[in-house]
Design a protein around this motif. Structure first.
Motif, PDB file in Angstrom:
ATOM      1  N   GLU B  75      19.730  97.009  68.560  1.00  0.00           N
ATOM      2  CA  GLU B  75      19.371  95.601  68.714  1.00  0.00           C
ATOM      3  C   GLU B  75      19.799  95.045  70.071  1.00  0.00           C
ATOM      4  OE1 GLU B  75      20.157  93.190  65.297  1.00  0.00           O
ATOM      5  OE2 GLU B  75      19.338  94.680  63.927  1.00  0.00           O
ATOM      6  N   VAL B  77      18.592  94.192  73.940  1.00  0.00           N
ATOM      7  CA  VAL B  77      17.389  93.970  74.738  1.00  0.00           C
ATOM      8  C   VAL B  77      17.681  94.355  76.184  1.00  0.00           C
ATOM      9  CG1 VAL B  77      15.682  92.285  75.468  1.00  0.00           C
ATOM     10  CG2 VAL B  77      16.780  92.060  73.238  1.00  0.00           C
ATOM     11  N   TYR B 129      28.543  95.418  76.611  1.00  0.00           N
ATOM     12  CA  TYR B 129      27.990  94.072  76.510  1.00  0.00           C
ATOM     13  C   TYR B 129      26.991  93.964  75.381  1.00  0.00           C
ATOM     14  CZ  TYR B 129      30.217  93.222  80.947  1.00  0.00           C
ATOM     15  OH  TYR B 129      31.143  93.071  81.930  1.00  0.00           O
ATOM     16  N   VAL B 130      26.840  92.745  74.880  1.00  0.00           N
ATOM     17  CA  VAL B 130      25.875  92.535  73.810  1.00  0.00           C
ATOM     18  C   VAL B 130      24.964  91.373  74.179  1.00  0.00           C
ATOM     19  CG1 VAL B 130      27.263  93.432  71.929  1.00  0.00           C
ATOM     20  CG2 VAL B 130      27.520  91.047  72.622  1.00  0.00           C
ATOM     21  N   ALA B 131      23.976  91.202  73.347  1.00  0.00           N
ATOM     22  CA  ALA B 131      23.088  90.042  73.378  1.00  0.00           C
ATOM     23  C   ALA B 131      22.543  89.765  74.776  1.00  0.00           C
ATOM     24  CB  ALA B 131      23.795  88.823  72.825  1.00  0.00           C
ATOM     25  N   ILE B 132      22.543  88.519  75.138  1.00  0.00           N
ATOM     26  CA  ILE B 132      21.859  88.113  76.356  1.00  0.00           C
ATOM     27  C   ILE B 132      22.575  88.665  77.585  1.00  0.00           C
ATOM     28  CG2 ILE B 132      22.875  85.901  77.066  1.00  0.00           C
ATOM     29  CD1 ILE B 132      19.229  86.355  76.096  1.00  0.00           C
ATOM     30  N   TYR B 133      23.888  88.886  77.470  1.00  0.00           N
ATOM     31  CA  TYR B 133      24.611  89.464  78.593  1.00  0.00           C
ATOM     32  C   TYR B 133      24.125  90.874  78.904  1.00  0.00           C
ATOM     33  CZ  TYR B 133      28.054  85.996  79.908  1.00  0.00           C
ATOM     34  OH  TYR B 133      28.656  84.895  80.429  1.00  0.00           O
ATOM     35  N   LEU B 136      20.865  90.471  80.720  1.00  0.00           N
ATOM     36  CA  LEU B 136      20.996  90.005  82.098  1.00  0.00           C
ATOM     37  C   LEU B 136      21.632  91.058  82.992  1.00  0.00           C
ATOM     38  CD1 LEU B 136      21.974  86.292  81.511  1.00  0.00           C
ATOM     39  CD2 LEU B 136      19.840  87.190  82.387  1.00  0.00           C
ATOM     40  N   LEU B 137      22.582  91.805  82.437  1.00  0.00           N
ATOM     41  CA  LEU B 137      23.243  92.819  83.256  1.00  0.00           C
ATOM     42  C   LEU B 137      22.280  93.967  83.579  1.00  0.00           C
ATOM     43  CD1 LEU B 137      25.976  93.090  84.495  1.00  0.00           C
ATOM     44  CD2 LEU B 137      26.653  94.556  82.625  1.00  0.00           C
TER      45      LEU B 137
ATOM     46  N   PHE D  38      20.243  76.993  77.303  1.00  0.00           N
ATOM     47  CA  PHE D  38      20.758  78.159  76.577  1.00  0.00           C
ATOM     48  C   PHE D  38      21.920  77.756  75.679  1.00  0.00           C
ATOM     49  CE2 PHE D  38      23.640  81.717  76.046  1.00  0.00           C
ATOM     50  CZ  PHE D  38      22.786  82.612  75.448  1.00  0.00           C
ATOM     51  N   GLU D 117      16.164  87.275  69.658  1.00  0.00           N
ATOM     52  CA  GLU D 117      16.110  87.071  71.107  1.00  0.00           C
ATOM     53  C   GLU D 117      14.824  87.576  71.754  1.00  0.00           C
ATOM     54  OE1 GLU D 117      19.585  89.180  72.114  1.00  0.00           O
ATOM     55  OE2 GLU D 117      20.628  87.403  71.382  1.00  0.00           O
ATOM     56  N   MET D 118      14.424  88.775  71.338  1.00  0.00           N
ATOM     57  CA  MET D 118      13.308  89.375  72.067  1.00  0.00           C
ATOM     58  C   MET D 118      12.027  88.562  71.908  1.00  0.00           C
ATOM     59  SD  MET D 118      13.187  92.791  69.807  1.00  0.00           S
ATOM     60  CE  MET D 118      14.869  92.907  69.274  1.00  0.00           C
ATOM     61  N   LEU D 121      12.291  85.676  74.254  1.00  0.00           N
ATOM     62  CA  LEU D 121      11.992  86.121  75.609  1.00  0.00           C
ATOM     63  C   LEU D 121      10.495  86.306  75.788  1.00  0.00           C
ATOM     64  CD1 LEU D 121      14.872  88.707  76.198  1.00  0.00           C
ATOM     65  CD2 LEU D 121      14.602  86.489  77.284  1.00  0.00           C
ATOM     66  N   PHE D 261      19.533  83.267  86.860  1.00  0.00           N
ATOM     67  CA  PHE D 261      20.217  84.194  85.962  1.00  0.00           C
ATOM     68  C   PHE D 261      21.536  84.610  86.574  1.00  0.00           C
ATOM     69  CE2 PHE D 261      16.176  86.117  83.912  1.00  0.00           C
ATOM     70  CZ  PHE D 261      16.120  85.022  83.069  1.00  0.00           C
ATOM     71  N   VAL D 265      25.154  83.774  84.939  1.00  0.00           N
ATOM     72  CA  VAL D 265      25.967  84.891  84.461  1.00  0.00           C
ATOM     73  C   VAL D 265      27.303  84.898  85.205  1.00  0.00           C
ATOM     74  CG1 VAL D 265      26.167  87.387  84.405  1.00  0.00           C
ATOM     75  CG2 VAL D 265      24.071  86.296  83.665  1.00  0.00           C
ATOM     76  N   LEU D 269      27.687  81.816  80.732  1.00  0.00           N
ATOM     77  CA  LEU D 269      26.542  81.179  80.093  1.00  0.00           C
ATOM     78  C   LEU D 269      26.958  79.905  79.377  1.00  0.00           C
ATOM     79  CD1 LEU D 269      24.437  84.023  78.477  1.00  0.00           C
ATOM     80  CD2 LEU D 269      23.961  82.670  80.487  1.00  0.00           C
ATOM     81  N   MET D 305      26.923  89.527  91.358  1.00  0.00           N
ATOM     82  CA  MET D 305      26.932  89.352  89.902  1.00  0.00           C
ATOM     83  C   MET D 305      27.595  90.533  89.197  1.00  0.00           C
ATOM     84  SD  MET D 305      23.636  88.844  87.491  1.00  0.00           S
ATOM     85  CE  MET D 305      23.499  89.524  85.856  1.00  0.00           C
ATOM     86  N   LEU D 309      31.021  90.411  87.005  1.00  0.00           N
ATOM     87  CA  LEU D 309      31.027  90.836  85.607  1.00  0.00           C
ATOM     88  C   LEU D 309      32.023  91.950  85.360  1.00  0.00           C
ATOM     89  CD1 LEU D 309      27.366  90.711  84.352  1.00  0.00           C
ATOM     90  CD2 LEU D 309      29.306  89.332  83.667  1.00  0.00           C
ATOM     91  N   TRP D 320      30.272  81.005  76.842  1.00  0.00           N
ATOM     92  CA  TRP D 320      29.564  81.703  75.785  1.00  0.00           C
ATOM     93  C   TRP D 320      28.790  80.802  74.859  1.00  0.00           C
ATOM     94  CZ3 TRP D 320      27.830  86.286  74.320  1.00  0.00           C
ATOM     95  CH2 TRP D 320      28.220  87.365  75.126  1.00  0.00           C
TER      96      TRP D 320
END
Lengths: 451, 386, 259, 324
Positions: B75, B77, B129-133, B136-137, D38, D117-118, D121, D261, D265, D269, D305, D309, D320
């Motif tokens: 799961e 993306v 990382y999970v989800a939107i992070y 984006l990464l 968001f 999410e997908m 998007l 983005f 990031v 977020l 970025m 991170l 978050w």
């Protein structure tokens, strides 16, 4: 200011320029067909009522289907739409003059996107007899292998990869390029700077070029030329991202270096952005001269405040007002046609489309005459090699390396208050032999061989 | 081919361990296979059917299939999958240009190796990382690679690289299985490559099917549904995500490598740009990422649309945008994933035409609601939130 | 034997566990119940023991019996998944199961992990006999036969709790840490849930540490009781303390002997 | 004739930094909308960059409308009138995005809040494609700038405002004002979410949708408002950018989106502070990267970025998904 010793409006000398060829002479040189005359822009004078359509039994009845891939959207549509308008104007003229050996042309236009191979293949599958485009240089490199393999003639409208016909393609058959050996414009830019300032007066120069292969190529040739002819040294070289939205940092760097010459091959929105941000930051005062081979491509987007200063621009192989359109009506007619149809000032890219179509049509018409029937792709390809033809821009030769050779235009970018458009004055026109290597030679090596 | 909830009672035919199909399914699969094999023969009869488009569609679909492993099981993306597709294409092209190899198989091998290695390296960074992070990464890594490719003269900048002999613009295509092809035999070369692609496609679908049904697949699914619990049943979560990411990159590499071999010329815009990643993602969703065949269908359909709508209208983005919108609202499980629902829906309506009347009612309600929403919106804008 | 040694964990200014030292399972199969008011650090302790949290100070030790006595093994730096492999397993107060899998698939996934099979990507999940046998057994033991094919998110709460624990048992635990296995379960089901859990623990001789609020359950099932208050060990010993120690009763239940 | 300001005096380093802050201010106004949307809605809106693009194009049309009707600035009075007209044009451009964004939220975004999410998007990507083409249909596919004033671009005509006397150094006044507006927007948003009732309602909704509904807040309305607010600021920054004579293109939204983005990031977020710091950081690093090592132009923001991170996985102000 000293008169440059190349051909100018006043001092045309060389036989390869259009200068001393009268219309009758041109008619002769163009092969005398109605089509060639129409495309050279002299139809109204010469054809009158007795236009004669070639009538050959072996020519098919249906129209010639042709395809053009060009940028109809995106930042490069500044160039791409001009090419489309030019090609469409050429097609209009051809069809008005009775078609190519009696066959009208139907031109399909498609956005080139990044699908050059797919577009060409689709054209071929759809039975197109000739294809034109693309604008993108990377796209042209993508495409030529496909053209060679599938064997339907393609005449590129732009695709300025210097090494394309010098190194990448040895002995091409079906892939041609009407415009433009970028060596001619980058070298002209260097020559212009030297003429204007004097070789001894140039100590420093700077570059701002778009960050892709074309920008790299232009810089390389400009640098080679100016360093060959002067003792100048490069003090800054920036490569803003293509279609960027801010060049102020590059401008700041140039302003602080105060180079004698700034060379830029930025085009489209990048050119307007560079000049307007340059105005904001005093870049025109910080440099003695700015030379940009493709600045006039943004003619439709400039305002007078953008181009104040000593800015010299190339217009590749065509400038509508050279020779002075009062004296040379084909230029004026093309300008009027573009104004009427698209409300646009025709730029060099207008000629890219116009010239590519003209090149093919005049060659085929001549061939039909000679063969007495419609030629095969191979025959057309063979006939295109060495094919000379006229457009309102003058005389062009498709050389044996499949690279077209035309005159290079360079002059001072100024505002015409009367027409309220940017124009180029003090035009210098250079013979292709002056600023392009002979077929088979590598541009930079050729320049470095100058003494 | 996919057959997630087969009921035991139905008579099935066992193709291989774990792969059972009912008779209609088998028939469908065989018809599909025959059609796919015959595409080169029949393309001439249909105006819009192009082998090129079909072939490319399959390749994009293979990349989407790799991505589907992440979407479906973990799961996650990934919004940077072009990195592996483009990485594969560039990996192969680099071998041609810098080593001078012209064996298609070696080029493909290099492509897969390069993109898998890259997925392995990037996976190390992103597995936490999970989800939107995560999205984006992966996007950032993808864009970084794009920036490198477009900024590097060695990689040809915007002009990219040729996979023809000598890396030249009109060189001969690489050899395949020891057969040399000249430029003029490019058509034959592509045909051989097409059948080779079909072979690899079937193999990679079977492998993906097995992975999804395997204990490793179960572990990934566990990770996707509840990372903490997965950890506390002893699954090393990051390592497994890393592994899945690498497998997914492997698929991207095969697809990208074959794409390079097919196009014979590649550039950063068409293989590495962020919107290419978006397209791969949407192919998976469009076709139905919960199935094996869905991403492939999504790849073919979207490629077909992208290639053809362009020839019909200048405003192809608009058309494709509206189609995607419809997918979200009407076919949430994707084209293939929804086929059962569509069939059932149609059957109910055939059996019970009164249902159609109810449909009209639903539609009416939807319209009224939309109008109401619009009115509320205007009110809010005028008077603010209560 | 599982030992918490001088564990300290702070969240900002709050000391959730303050120098906690405890040993569980001096005898195999010992059932310890942890009691204490809300915020006493019970869940934090379990989180520290199982590796969901890292202690600021102190360590977690496993004492393993071997031929030459016992050896200490410091597992403080181990990831949760590695601790699971040493037999240290937990359940959660809020049910943590794989919501979109069926009951059977949930237990199977845990069992596959226990058998070290999750690395296999070519075999099929449901073809491993030893796993299927374990799963069958657990389904029977936790009386989940009727719902074995149901998707976890559709189960009634009691069954979800049982499933959560059954998954832990699929891991062949030696130390099982249960965080309020009966929380949120209706009064009638409570008995059933805890009995099932205790039965399973006894039959496999698993050392359990259970957080529990229901003192009746503690009285009935505990071998030993630990009371935590404000992050410190307040009392430790026999569950009968719940009835005899007034101070403990006051702290824990808010009742005085007079009442 | 208008004197062109020269600001070589300021020193390259300071100018590079100001250039970066200018770009950062623009970026912040785009990214803040994205991050708030968001934070509250839980949707990463891929079409957000198009609001920025539409704002830029609207400005070209509205400013052109004014420019051809209002006298060019020659003296203080006419300059003031001209400047006021441009301010109105900017506000109007941004204001038009409120109903546009609001309507988009109410019709197509609202039904997908509970989807994975997908799908969000995919839907917002579809919106992106639709909006890009809509821009092309309305304004064409070539770069557009507002009409010139006596041959000057709007910002050049406004640059007569004496910066040197106001601030002690020479720099484009429009750019300076844009930077101030960026900072002002930042302070406004902090104040809005901290001090106003509506702001607090929005935050409450972001933190716990159900609880907010329970106390009688209509989350639908909050969502619409937030989406419209995000659209407003994106349009606002697009309009401001256009005033500086940056040609508006149908593709500008894509670049802005990707950079946004990066900004959110880096910042974390949902964090407004984060997106402000992130935007300025991205702008300045970008500007300095060009000055020091031009080839890093495209890669610099992404490298930054990844770096951030790696050090702080939740971003600088990791919020978050709650507005901070």
């Amino acid at each position: 200011m000293d008169k440059p010793d190349t051909q100018t409006e006043e001092g045309r000398a060389d036989s390869n320029g259009i200068g001393n060829i009268g219309r009758r002479g041109m008619l002769k040189a163009a092969g005398g067909t109605a089509l060639a005359i129409a495309l050279a822009g002299c139809s109204d004078v010469l054809l009158g009522d007795d236009e004669e359509v070639v009538d050959v039994a072996d020519v098919p009845d249906e129209p010639v289907e042709a395809g053009l891939q060009t940028f109809t959207e995106g930042p490069a549509s500044v160039l791409g739409l001009q090419a489309q308008f030019g090609a469409e104007e050429a097609v209009r003229r051809i069809n008005d003059a009775g078609g190519v050996a009696g066959r009208e042309i139907e031109l399909d236009v498609v956005e080139e996107g990044d699908s050059w191979i797919e577009n060409y293949s689709r054209f071929v599958d759809d039975g197109k007899e000739v294809t034109f485009g693309p604008i993108s240089s990377g796209g042209h490199l993508d495409l030529v292998g496909e053209v060679e393999a599938q064997g339907v003639v393609n005449i590129a409208t732009d695709g300025t990869v210097t090494r394309m016909f010098e190194e990448e393609l040895d002995d091409p058959t079906y892939a041609f390029r009407f415009q433009n050996h970028d060596v001619m414009e980058a070298a002209s830019a260097a020559l212009t700077a030297i003429e204007q300032l004097g070789a001894d007066e140039i100590d420093t120069y700077a570059n701002i070029n778009p960050d892709y292969a074309f920008g790299q190529d232009e810089r390389e040739i400009f640098n080679a030329t100016i360093e060959q002819l002067t003792d100048a040294e490069e003090v800054y070289s920036g490569f803003p991202e293509l279609a960027t939205d801010d060049m102020s940092t590059h401008v700041t760097s140039v302003v602080s270096e105060e180079p004698d010459v700034l060379f830029t091959s930025c085009w489209g929105g990048d050119a307007t952005l560079l000049l307007s941000q340059g105005q904001d930051q005093g870049m025109m005062d910080a440099t003695d001269i700015i030379v940009g081979p493709v600045l006039y491509g943004s003619a439709n987007d400039f305002s007078s405040g953008d181009i104040e200063g000593n800015i010299w621009s190339g217009s590749r192989n065509f400038y509508w007002d050279f020779p002075d359109s009062d004296r040379w009506s084909p230029g004026r007619e093309l300008f009027d046609a573009a104004q009427e149809a698209e409300d646009t000032i025709p730029t060099a890219h207008y000629m890219s489309g116009y010239g590519a179509v003209t090149c093919w049509a005049t060659a085929v018409e001549g061939l039909v005459d000679m063969l007495g029937g419609w030629p095969e792709q191979e025959q057309i390809a063979a006939a295109l090699e060495g094919h000379g033809f006229y457009t309102p821009a003058g005389y062009h030769v498709m050389a044996e390396d499949h690279q077209c050779y035309s005159n290079a235009h360079f002059g001072r970018l100024t505002w015409n208050d009367e027409m309220d458009i940017p124009v180029i004055e003090e035009m210098t026109i250079r013979d292709p032999r002056e600023v392009s290597p002979p077929p088979g030679e590598i541009s930079v090596e050729w320049i470095e061989s100058w003494s | 081919m996919s057959n997630e909830d087969q009921s035991e009672e139905k008579e099935t035919i066992r193709l291989m361990k774990g792969l059972h199909l009912t008779k209609p399914q088998l028939a469908l699969a065989l018809v599909g296979l025959v059609v796919v094999l015959l595409v080169p023969e029949i393309e001439g009869f249909f105006d819009n059917l192009q082998l090129d488009t079909f072939h490319n569609g399959i390749l994009w679909g293979m990349a989407a299939l790799g991505l589907a492993l992440l979407l479906n099981k973990t799961e996650l993306v990934s919004f940077g999958h072009a990195a592996f597709f483009g990485g594969g294409a560039y990996g192969g092209a680099m071998l041609v240009n810098f080593v001078g190899v012209d064996s298609g198989l070696l080029i493909l091998f290099a492509a897969v190796f390069f993109s898998t290695a890259m997925a392995f390296a990037i996976g190390w960074f992103v597995a936490d990382y999970v989800a939107i992070y995560f999205a984006l990464l992966t996007l950032a890594f993808g864009q970084l690679l794009y920036a490198i490719a477009i900024g590097s003269p060695t990689l040809g900048q915007d002009e990219g690289l040729r996979l023809r002999s000598g890396g030249e613009a009109s060189g001969d295509p690489p050899s395949l299985f020891g057969i040399e092809f000249t430029l003029q035999q490019q058509g034959e070369y592509r045909l051989v490559l097409y059948y080779f692609t079909i072979l690899l496609l079937i193999a990679s679908m079977i492998v993906m099917y097995r992975i999804m049904k395997s204990p490793f697949g179960s572990a990934l699914e566990a990770i996707g549904q509840n990372r903490t619990r997965a950890r506390f049943i002893g699954i090393p979560v990051e390592r497994y995500v890393w592994g899945a990411f690498t497998i997914s990159g492997f698929y991207g590499g095969i697809a990208g490598g074959l794409y390079g071999l097919r196009q014979l010329s590649i550039g950063p815009e068409g293989t590495l740009y962020v919107f290419v990643s978006g397209e791969i993602l949407f192919m998976a969703i469009l076709g139905g990422f919960q199935t094996i065949i869905g991403p492939i269908i999504g790849g073919i359909v979207l490629t077909f649309l992208l290639d053809n709508v362009r020839f019909l209208t200048e405003h192809f983005e608009l058309i494709i945008g509206i189609l995607l919108l419809l997918v979200v609202f009407v076919l949430p499980k994707g084209i293939w994933g929804s086929s059962e629902d569509i069939k059932n829906g149609l059957m109910t309506r055939v059996k019970n035409p009164a249902q159609l009347g109810a449909d009209v009612g639903t539609l009416q309600k939807m319209l009224i609601n939309a109008v109401r929403n619009a009115i509320t919106t205007i009110k809010i804008i005028l008077f603010g939130v209560k | 034997m599982l030992e918490a040694r001088e564990l300290i964990k702070e969240f900002g200014d709050l000391r959730a566990t303050d120098d906690v030292s405890l040993t569980f399972g001096k005898e195999d199969g010992e059932m310890t119940f942890i009691v204490g008011p809300n915020g006493a650090g019970k869940t934090t302790l379990i989180n520290l023991l199982t590796g969901l949290l890292e202690p600021d100070e102190g360590s977690v030790i496993i004492h393993e019996k071997s031929e030459n006595g016992t050896t200490e093994r410091d597992i403080t730096d181990m990831d949760p998944e590695q601790r699971v492999k040493t037999g240290l397993v937990r359940s959660f107060q809020v049910v943590h199961v794989f919501e979109e899998m069926t009951v059977r698939e949930n237990i199977r996934t845990a069992s596959l992990s226990n058998h070290g099979l999750t690395r296999s990507f070519w075999s099929l999940s449901d073809e491993h006999e030893e796993v299927e046998n374990d799963v069958d057994e657990l389904i029977e033991q936790f009386r989940l036969e009727d719902v074995a094919g149901d998707v976890a998110e559709t189960l009634p709460h009691g069954d979800r709790k049982l499933l959560d624990v059954a998954m832990s048992f699929a891991l062949d635990p030696r130390y099982l840490l249960l965080d309020e296995p009966t929380s949120g379960v209706g009064a009638r089901e409570k008995e059933y849930v805890i009995e099932t859990v205790v039965e399973a623990s006894k039959s496999q001789n698993v050392t359990t540490v259970t957080i529990e609020h229901d003192m009746d359950i503690v009285r009935e099932y505990a071998d030993r009781m630990v009371a935590l208050v404000r992050g410190e060990v307040f009392r430790e010993g026999d569950p009968s303390l719940l009835d005899t120690d007034d101070e403990l009763r006051r702290t824990l239940l808010g009742v005085t002997p007079d009442e | 004739m208008i004197e062109l300001p020269l600001f070589i005096d300021l020193g390259d380093a300071a100018v590079h930094t100001l250039n970066g802050i200018f770009r950062g201010s623009i970026l912040f106004m785009i990214a803040s909308g994205l991050t708030i949307i968001f934070g509250v809605l839980g949707v990463l809106n891929l079409a957000h960059g198009e609001f920025y693009g539409i704002g830029a194009f609207l400005l070209t049309s509205i400013a052109t409308f004014f420019v051809v009707r209002i006298a060019a600035p020659t003296d203080p009075l006419s300059t003031a009138i001209f400047a006021a007209a441009i301010v109105i044009a900017v506000l109007l451009s941004a204001a038009i995005l409120i109903p546009i964004a609001g309507a988009i939220e109410a019709t197509v975004i609202r039904p997908i809040y509970d989807r994975a999410e997908m799908y969000q998007l995919l839907l917002t990507y579809a919106l992106l494609l639709i909006l890009v083409d809509t821009i092309r249909i309305i304004w064409g596919s070539q770069p557009v700038r507002p009409a010139a004033v006596d041959g000057q671009q709007i910002h050049a005509a406004l640059d007569v405002i004496p910066m040197e006397e106001l601030f002690g150094f020479q720099y484009s006044s429009v750019r300076i004002f844009t930077i101030f507006i960026g900072i002002g927007t930042f302070l406004f948003l902090l104040w809005f979410f901290d001090r106003t009732k509506t702001g607090r309602i929005i935050r409450a909704t972001a933190i716990d949708r159900e609880a907010a509904t329970a106390i009688g807040v209509s989350s639908d309305r909050v969502f619409t408002l937030v989406f419209a607010l995000g659209g407003f600021f994106a349009g606002f920054s697009g309009a401001l950018y256009s005033v500086s004579a940056i040609p508006a293109t149908a593709e500008m939204g894509g670049t802005a989106l990707v950079l946004s983005f990066v900004v959110i990031v880096i910042g974390g977020l949902g964090s407004i502070r984060g997106s402000f710091v992130g935007a300025i950081l991205v702008g300045v690093v970008w500007s300095w990267a060009i000055a020091e090592y031009p080839p890093a132009e495209i890669a610099a923001p992404f490298a930054l970025m990844i770096l951030v991170l790696l050090v702080r996985p939740e971003g600088l102000y990791g919020a978050w998904g709650e507005i901070e």
